[in-house]
Enzyme design. Sequence first.
Site, short mmCIF file in Angstrom:
data_model
loop_
_atom_site.label_atom_id
_atom_site.label_comp_id
_atom_site.label_asym_id
_atom_site.label_seq_id
_atom_site.Cartn_x
_atom_site.Cartn_y
_atom_site.Cartn_z
N ARG A 188 0.89 -1.18 0.00
CA ARG A 188 0.00 0.00 0.00
C ARG A 188 0.91 1.22 0.00
O ARG A 188 1.58 1.50 1.00
CB ARG A 188 -0.91 -0.01 1.23
CG ARG A 188 -1.66 1.29 1.42
CD ARG A 188 -2.79 1.19 2.41
NE ARG A 188 -3.92 0.51 1.83
CZ ARG A 188 -5.15 0.49 2.36
NH1 ARG A 188 -5.39 1.13 3.49
NH2 ARG A 188 -6.13 -0.14 1.76
N HIS B 153 -7.23 1.01 -6.48
CA HIS B 153 -7.45 0.05 -5.37
C HIS B 153 -8.14 -1.20 -5.96
O HIS B 153 -9.31 -1.46 -5.69
CB HIS B 153 -8.33 0.72 -4.30
CG HIS B 153 -8.31 0.03 -2.97
ND1 HIS B 153 -7.52 -1.06 -2.70
CD2 HIS B 153 -9.01 0.27 -1.83
CE1 HIS B 153 -7.72 -1.44 -1.44
NE2 HIS B 153 -8.63 -0.68 -0.89
N GLN C 218 -10.10 -3.94 -3.76
CA GLN C 218 -11.39 -3.50 -3.21
C GLN C 218 -12.51 -3.69 -4.24
O GLN C 218 -13.56 -4.25 -3.93
CB GLN C 218 -11.30 -2.01 -2.83
CG GLN C 218 -12.60 -1.46 -2.29
CD GLN C 218 -12.95 -2.03 -0.93
OE1 GLN C 218 -12.14 -1.98 -0.02
NE2 GLN C 218 -14.16 -2.56 -0.77
N ASP D 80 -17.51 7.03 -0.75
CA ASP D 80 -16.17 6.79 -0.19
C ASP D 80 -15.76 8.03 0.59
O ASP D 80 -16.31 9.13 0.40
CB ASP D 80 -15.18 6.49 -1.33
CG ASP D 80 -13.75 6.21 -0.83
OD1 ASP D 80 -13.61 5.78 0.33
OD2 ASP D 80 -12.79 6.44 -1.59
N CYS E 277 -16.55 1.35 0.87
CA CYS E 277 -15.42 0.43 1.08
C CYS E 277 -14.92 0.48 2.52
O CYS E 277 -14.21 -0.42 2.95
CB CYS E 277 -14.30 0.75 0.10
SG CYS E 277 -13.67 2.42 0.28
N ARG F 252 -13.74 -8.91 1.35
CA ARG F 252 -12.32 -8.64 1.10
C ARG F 252 -11.49 -9.90 1.36
O ARG F 252 -10.60 -10.24 0.59
CB ARG F 252 -11.80 -7.50 2.01
CG ARG F 252 -12.41 -6.13 1.79
CD ARG F 252 -12.10 -5.54 0.43
NE ARG F 252 -10.68 -5.50 0.11
CZ ARG F 252 -9.83 -4.57 0.53
NH1 ARG F 252 -10.24 -3.56 1.27
NH2 ARG F 252 -8.55 -4.61 0.18
N1 CP Z 1 -11.31 -0.54 2.34
C1 CP Z 1 -10.03 -0.58 2.72
O1 CP Z 1 -9.09 -0.77 1.94
O2 CP Z 1 -9.86 -0.40 4.06
P1 CP Z 1 -8.49 -0.20 4.83
O3 CP Z 1 -7.99 1.17 4.49
O4 CP Z 1 -8.86 -0.35 6.29
O5 CP Z 1 -7.53 -1.26 4.39
N1 NVA Z 2 -10.25 6.59 -1.03
C1 NVA Z 2 -9.90 6.00 0.23
C2 NVA Z 2 -10.08 4.53 0.22
C3 NVA Z 2 -9.82 3.87 1.54
C4 NVA Z 2 -9.90 2.39 1.49
C5 NVA Z 2 -8.46 6.36 0.58
O1 NVA Z 2 -7.61 6.40 -0.32
O2 NVA Z 2 -8.21 6.62 1.74
#
Ligand code: CP
Ligand code: NVA
Length: 308
Positions: free
Chosen positions: A100, A127, A130, A223, A264, A292
Amino acid sequence: MRHLLSLTGLDSGDILDLVSLAAKIKNNAKKYDDTLKNKTMLMIFEKPSLRTRVSFEVAMTQMGGHAIYLDAKDSPLGEKETIADTAKVSSRYCDIIMARLYKQENMEELAKNSSVPVINGLTDEFHPCQILSDLLTIKEKKGKLKGLKLAFVGDGNNNITHELLLGCSTVGIDISVGCPESLMPQKWIADIAVKKAKISGSKIKITQNAKDAVKDADIVYADSWMSYHIPKEEKEKRIKLLNPFQVNKDLIKNAKKDAIFMNCLPAMRGMEQTADVIDGHQSVVFDQAENRLHMQKAIILKLLKEEK
Ligand code: CP
Ligand code: NVA
């Protein structure tokens, strides 16, 4: 599929295969107990996480393997060591890498220099994991994918929005995005989605009118307005800008009566949606979060060519 860096390169067959493998795993998790015996996943995190971190780690544990959490701040990455060297060294120890990161270009660099599969666990732009698991959730709730309409309202220049555009247009779901003019999806990504929509026959609409976006939708998706990479100082400005795109009772009334609500997560009640919507009867957010886990397993098995 050697890596999973975004949904840009996946076709409908690739996505539907993953959705059906994830459903198969969900229905018979025991069968996969020892599939990953002695396999190790390295999980590199530059940003926070609950779902991605825990679901990947549990997925590895349940399939008989092991996952290592590496906080990028506790590693030489970026300061004393290049991404390329990190990838080369990690691939000598581990069977698969999930990361990440902030920048997609760093994800690409990691993958380019890795001799083992790399999974994008979120960047500022994408992502993929997701949205793959969201397609499983939609299939479960609606019994099909093709021919549905999904409405995303909120920040259009966002990893979730981008992947929804790509995922929906690939599998034939109509998608409308309601967002402020200053937060439109990135054009190069929207252009890829338009090409995919031509193949699948789905429709794409991007509008500044939240009501228009949500009209007759089967799925309404919100989101966070404050994605991990957005500086905290922007909060007040963004609340003002995004307030017309909040999913509340009045807005969701424009969707179909049996529409489901998705987010999400993480979610803030009173921001991108009101509490009555996310805690109400249309919300599927916790089933969405559970999926997930099943999809992570499918992704890992596909990349390691261990699927049964
Ligand atoms: N939806 C998602 O990716 O959540 P996290 O940021 O908790 O991993
Ligand atoms: N758009 C959000 C998604 C989190 C899973 C972010 O990047 O924080």
